[in-house]
Motif scaffolding. Structure first.
Motif, PDB file in Angstrom:
ATOM      1  N   MET A   1      70.747  92.847  20.818  1.00  0.00           N
ATOM      2  CA  MET A   1      69.519  92.901  20.927  1.00  0.00           C
ATOM      3  C   MET A   1      68.303  92.461  20.951  1.00  0.00           C
ATOM      4  O   MET A   1      68.107  91.135  20.686  1.00  0.00           O
ATOM      5  CB  MET A   1      69.276  93.564  19.011  1.00  0.00           C
ATOM      6  CG  MET A   1      68.024  94.131  18.848  1.00  0.00           C
ATOM      7  SD  MET A   1      68.063  94.203  17.162  1.00  0.00           S
ATOM      8  CE  MET A   1      69.212  95.674  16.494  1.00  0.00           C
ATOM      9  N   ILE A   2      67.092  92.866  21.413  1.00  0.00           N
ATOM     10  CA  ILE A   2      65.573  92.036  22.615  1.00  0.00           C
ATOM     11  C   ILE A   2      65.218  91.767  21.130  1.00  0.00           C
ATOM     12  O   ILE A   2      64.473  93.124  20.537  1.00  0.00           O
ATOM     13  CB  ILE A   2      65.065  92.519  23.586  1.00  0.00           C
ATOM     14  CG1 ILE A   2      66.212  93.061  24.564  1.00  0.00           C
ATOM     15  CG2 ILE A   2      63.932  91.839  23.430  1.00  0.00           C
ATOM     16  CD1 ILE A   2      66.418  93.304  25.896  1.00  0.00           C
ATOM     17  N   GLU A   3      64.700  90.548  20.272  1.00  0.00           N
ATOM     18  CA  GLU A   3      63.985  90.757  19.165  1.00  0.00           C
ATOM     19  C   GLU A   3      62.173  90.639  19.972  1.00  0.00           C
ATOM     20  O   GLU A   3      62.187  89.571  20.800  1.00  0.00           O
ATOM     21  CB  GLU A   3      64.547  89.415  18.575  1.00  0.00           C
ATOM     22  CG  GLU A   3      65.149  90.480  17.356  1.00  0.00           C
ATOM     23  CD  GLU A   3      65.888  88.964  16.381  1.00  0.00           C
ATOM     24  OE1 GLU A   3      64.769  88.320  16.006  1.00  0.00           O
ATOM     25  OE2 GLU A   3      67.385  89.545  15.653  1.00  0.00           O
ATOM     26  N   GLY A   4      61.156  91.057  19.190  1.00  0.00           N
ATOM     27  CA  GLY A   4      59.852  90.347  19.495  1.00  0.00           C
ATOM     28  C   GLY A   4      58.626  89.878  18.790  1.00  0.00           C
ATOM     29  O   GLY A   4      59.188  90.137  17.644  1.00  0.00           O
ATOM     30  N   VAL A   5      57.388  90.031  18.386  1.00  0.00           N
ATOM     31  CA  VAL A   5      56.404  89.915  17.886  1.00  0.00           C
ATOM     32  C   VAL A   5      55.467  91.401  17.706  1.00  0.00           C
ATOM     33  O   VAL A   5      55.194  91.906  19.018  1.00  0.00           O
ATOM     34  CB  VAL A   5      56.228  88.692  18.251  1.00  0.00           C
ATOM     35  CG1 VAL A   5      56.568  88.142  17.568  1.00  0.00           C
ATOM     36  CG2 VAL A   5      55.389  88.052  19.231  1.00  0.00           C
ATOM     37  N   VAL A   6      54.544  91.420  17.317  1.00  0.00           N
ATOM     38  CA  VAL A   6      53.755  91.943  17.613  1.00  0.00           C
ATOM     39  C   VAL A   6      52.452  91.138  17.443  1.00  0.00           C
ATOM     40  O   VAL A   6      52.297  90.089  16.943  1.00  0.00           O
ATOM     41  CB  VAL A   6      53.674  93.229  15.888  1.00  0.00           C
ATOM     42  CG1 VAL A   6      52.224  93.921  16.846  1.00  0.00           C
ATOM     43  CG2 VAL A   6      54.313  93.806  16.239  1.00  0.00           C
ATOM     44  N   ASN A   7      51.524  91.142  18.082  1.00  0.00           N
ATOM     45  CA  ASN A   7      50.653  90.305  18.178  1.00  0.00           C
ATOM     46  C   ASN A   7      49.156  90.490  17.571  1.00  0.00           C
ATOM     47  O   ASN A   7      49.278  91.917  17.164  1.00  0.00           O
ATOM     48  CB  ASN A   7      50.121  90.374  19.676  1.00  0.00           C
ATOM     49  CG  ASN A   7      49.605  90.977  20.770  1.00  0.00           C
ATOM     50  OD1 ASN A   7      49.559  91.893  19.868  1.00  0.00           O
ATOM     51  ND2 ASN A   7      49.988  91.423  21.827  1.00  0.00           N
ATOM     52  N   ALA A   8      48.356  90.580  17.882  1.00  0.00           N
ATOM     53  CA  ALA A   8      46.998  90.306  17.176  1.00  0.00           C
ATOM     54  C   ALA A   8      46.538  91.520  17.630  1.00  0.00           C
ATOM     55  O   ALA A   8      45.503  91.809  16.529  1.00  0.00           O
ATOM     56  CB  ALA A   8      46.172  89.016  17.338  1.00  0.00           C
ATOM     57  N   THR A   9      45.978  92.059  19.245  1.00  0.00           N
ATOM     58  CA  THR A   9      46.088  93.367  18.810  1.00  0.00           C
ATOM     59  C   THR A   9      46.883  94.198  18.382  1.00  0.00           C
ATOM     60  O   THR A   9      46.569  95.563  19.490  1.00  0.00           O
ATOM     61  CB  THR A   9      45.375  93.663  20.699  1.00  0.00           C
ATOM     62  OG1 THR A   9      46.724  93.445  21.605  1.00  0.00           O
ATOM     63  CG2 THR A   9      44.407  91.915  20.698  1.00  0.00           C
ATOM     64  N   ARG A  10      47.777  94.003  18.370  1.00  0.00           N
ATOM     65  CA  ARG A  10      48.761  94.987  17.433  1.00  0.00           C
ATOM     66  C   ARG A  10      50.525  95.547  18.684  1.00  0.00           C
ATOM     67  O   ARG A  10      50.373  96.878  18.538  1.00  0.00           O
ATOM     68  CB  ARG A  10      47.976  96.430  16.663  1.00  0.00           C
ATOM     69  CG  ARG A  10      47.702  95.551  15.390  1.00  0.00           C
ATOM     70  CD  ARG A  10      47.001  96.956  14.515  1.00  0.00           C
ATOM     71  NE  ARG A  10      46.454  95.680  13.489  1.00  0.00           N
ATOM     72  CZ  ARG A  10      46.317  96.546  12.153  1.00  0.00           C
ATOM     73  NH1 ARG A  10      46.765  97.781  11.482  1.00  0.00           N
ATOM     74  NH2 ARG A  10      45.426  95.229  11.200  1.00  0.00           N
TER      75      ARG A  10
END
Length: 89
Positions: A1-10
């Motif tokens: 599974m690839i994991e990521g993040v939600v950045n400041a601009t969503r």
């Protein structure tokens, strides 16, 4: 599974390693569209830098109903844990 993040601009962002035809790699951050369909759009300059082989001419209808065509290149991409996350076509 690839994991990521939600950045400041969503935007959902993941880190990937793109591998070129001679084994060279580039680490990039990619914004994941909610309509992800296992294809990754790269700037033409990056495809050229990595010497990705041309596969065919693609066509799509954008969300605003514009029709576009574009070059499709073969590529491999990896999650930052170096697991091959490519799928055969």
């Amino acid at each position: 599974m690839i994991e990521g993040v939600v950045n400041a601009t969503r935007e959902a962002v993941i880190s990937l390693r793109i591998q070129g035809t001679t084994g060279q790699t580039r680490d990039i951050e990619a914004v994941v569209d909610t309509g992800y369909n296992r294809y990754l759009a790269l700037p033409p300059e990056l495809a050229a830098e990595l010497e990705l082989p041309y596969a065919y001419r693609g066509w799509a209808v954008l969300a605003n109903a514009d029709e576009v065509d574009f070059d499709v290149h073969a590529q491999r991409f990896f999650g930052m844990d170096d697991r091959d996350t490519s799928r055969p076509t």
